[in-house]
Write a protein that holds these residues in place. Structure first.
Motif, mmCIF file in Angstrom:
data_model
loop_
_atom_site.group_PDB
_atom_site.id
_atom_site.type_symbol
_atom_site.label_atom_id
_atom_site.label_comp_id
_atom_site.label_asym_id
_atom_site.label_seq_id
_atom_site.Cartn_x
_atom_site.Cartn_y
_atom_site.Cartn_z
ATOM 1 N N VAL A 60 -76.464 -107.274 -43.181
ATOM 2 C CA VAL A 60 -76.226 -106.199 -44.148
ATOM 3 C C VAL A 60 -77.579 -105.698 -44.639
ATOM 4 O O VAL A 60 -78.574 -106.432 -44.629
ATOM 5 C CB VAL A 60 -75.376 -106.671 -45.347
ATOM 6 C CG1 VAL A 60 -73.952 -106.934 -44.928
ATOM 7 C CG2 VAL A 60 -75.973 -107.919 -45.997
ATOM 8 N N GLY A 86 -65.509 -109.345 -45.797
ATOM 9 C CA GLY A 86 -65.864 -108.547 -44.637
ATOM 10 C C GLY A 86 -64.633 -107.924 -44.019
ATOM 11 O O GLY A 86 -63.674 -107.565 -44.716
ATOM 12 N N PHE A 126 -73.265 -110.118 -42.793
ATOM 13 C CA PHE A 126 -71.937 -109.587 -43.050
ATOM 14 C C PHE A 126 -70.896 -110.638 -42.656
ATOM 15 O O PHE A 126 -70.892 -111.107 -41.513
ATOM 16 C CB PHE A 126 -71.720 -108.306 -42.252
ATOM 17 C CG PHE A 126 -70.470 -107.558 -42.628
ATOM 18 C CD1 PHE A 126 -70.364 -106.941 -43.861
ATOM 19 C CD2 PHE A 126 -69.401 -107.462 -41.749
ATOM 20 C CE1 PHE A 126 -69.223 -106.239 -44.218
ATOM 21 C CE2 PHE A 126 -68.251 -106.777 -42.088
ATOM 22 C CZ PHE A 126 -68.168 -106.157 -43.331
ATOM 23 N N GLY A 178 -73.867 -107.357 -49.170
ATOM 24 C CA GLY A 178 -73.470 -108.756 -49.113
ATOM 25 C C GLY A 178 -73.636 -109.388 -50.477
ATOM 26 O O GLY A 178 -74.548 -109.036 -51.225
ATOM 27 N N THR A 208 -78.294 -106.831 -50.491
ATOM 28 C CA THR A 208 -77.731 -108.075 -51.015
ATOM 29 C C THR A 208 -77.704 -107.999 -52.533
ATOM 30 O O THR A 208 -78.712 -107.631 -53.160
ATOM 31 C CB THR A 208 -78.565 -109.296 -50.577
ATOM 32 O OG1 THR A 208 -78.596 -109.357 -49.150
ATOM 33 C CG2 THR A 208 -77.971 -110.583 -51.124
ATOM 34 N N ASP A 240 -70.224 -115.797 -41.332
ATOM 35 C CA ASP A 240 -71.193 -114.880 -40.724
ATOM 36 C C ASP A 240 -70.575 -114.261 -39.480
ATOM 37 O O ASP A 240 -70.209 -114.966 -38.534
ATOM 38 C CB ASP A 240 -72.469 -115.650 -40.369
ATOM 39 C CG ASP A 240 -73.568 -114.780 -39.773
ATOM 40 O OD1 ASP A 240 -73.334 -113.572 -39.546
ATOM 41 O OD2 ASP A 240 -74.661 -115.312 -39.527
ATOM 42 N N THR A 259 -75.739 -113.023 -49.782
ATOM 43 C CA THR A 259 -75.925 -113.234 -48.343
ATOM 44 C C THR A 259 -76.572 -112.008 -47.729
ATOM 45 O O THR A 259 -76.370 -110.885 -48.208
ATOM 46 C CB THR A 259 -74.585 -113.520 -47.631
ATOM 47 O OG1 THR A 259 -74.828 -113.738 -46.242
ATOM 48 C CG2 THR A 259 -73.611 -112.360 -47.775
#
Length: 301
Positions: free
Chosen positions: A195, A154, A183, A177, A198, A190, A180
């Motif tokens: 986002v 990130g 973001f 992501g 994924t 986290d 996940t």
């Protein structure tokens, strides 16, 4: 003008996977001698995954894509190694300077060398108080016009994360992501923001890269946001408290401009007893490992 190491030149010629690595973490991100140990460790992570590492730096005015051990030692130990963004590259080349490359400079040189996958820690982005300072990392604009896949944790949590995500959207930079729907926030798994997409495995990332080319889209990056494992992240409560203290100290001391980020990061390291640095390194290792797997999937096209 680019100087490719023999290992990188042979790998690109044979279509083998290569991963670009920045050198700022070596010259400016870690203390000696830990910096050289980490540089060698990250290259070993790439090799264990079956790919070739290409650490990038400018030495005596020549951009190098892939460094040998002696060159890594020079970047790690030589006084006066500059910190180079992409805007600095022509000046460094013309003046014969030596410098470690940031995200933007690494991405530019990697793309010029024909590399497609780049691993780093966290991206730069929109700074807090942007409406007053107009302070935004050069990473964002460069990634909007460079076809490269960047594996990162990130953006740095000291930044304005929602504003950075909005800016990436405006610039047309794809963000996904990795396993996940949230973001990540560099030290944190986290950031508190979602986002839209994924991706679940390296092969799926490589398919997106192929689709970018097939669709003939404008040259822009793909950001693969890979969170640090929850058990290795910085404690969120500690992070929030220390970051708030750091921001107030920054304001009290009148620190502005380019000095803000290193001040805040150094404050976090000192006042978390090094826990932020450990989370940083855990994130970088995970990103490098994933990038090598993505490069391998991409090379199988």
């Amino acid at each position: 003008m680019l100087v490719l190491s023999e290992e990188v030149r042979e790998a690109t010629g044979a279509g083998r996977p290569v991963v670009a690595l920045e050198s700022t973490i070596i010259a400016h991100g870690l203390p000696r001698p830990r910096n050289l140990q980490v540089a060698l460790e990250l290259e070993d992570v790439v090799r264990r995954e079956g790919a070739v590492p290409a650490t990038i730096a400018v030495l005596d005015g020549q951009p190098h894509v892939g460094l040998d051990k002696g060159q890594l030692e020079r970047v790690a130990n030589e006084d006066g190694i500059r910190k180079l963004g992409h805007r600095d590259l022509p000046l460094a080349v013309a003046s014969g300077a030596s410098g470690a490359t940031t995200v933007s400079a690494t991405a530019q040189l990697a793309a010029l060398a024909g590399l497609r996958v780049f691993a780093t820690g966290g991206l730069g982005g929109v700074h807090r108080e942007w409406t007053a300072t107009q302070d935004e990392s050069a990473d964002l604009g460069l990634l909007a016009r460079t076809r490269i896949t960047v594996v990162c944790a990130g953006v740095k949590s000291i930044l304005d994360v929602p504003a950075t995500l909005q800016r990436l959207e405006t610039l047309g930079v794809a963000v996904a992501g990795y396993r996940t729907e949230r973001f990540p926030g560099f030290y944190l798994s986290d950031s508190g923001h979602p986002v839209d997409w994924t991706l679940r495995d390296p092969e799926q990332v490589a398919e997106v890269m192929r689709a970018q080319d097939a669709l003939g889209e404008p040259e822009s990056a793909l950001i693969v946001a890979n969170p640090v494992p929850p058990e290795q992240q910085l404690d969120p409560g500690l992070h929030a408290r220390v970051l708030d203290e750091a921001l107030r100290a920054c304001e009290a001391e009148g620190i502005t401009g380019q000095a803000v980020t290193p001040f805040l990061l150094a404050h976090l390291v000192r006042h978390t007893d090094g826990a932020s640095l450990r989370a940083n390194l855990a994130a970088v290792r995970g990103n490098v490992e994933l990038a090598a797997r993505i490069a391998t999937a991409w090379a199988m096209r």
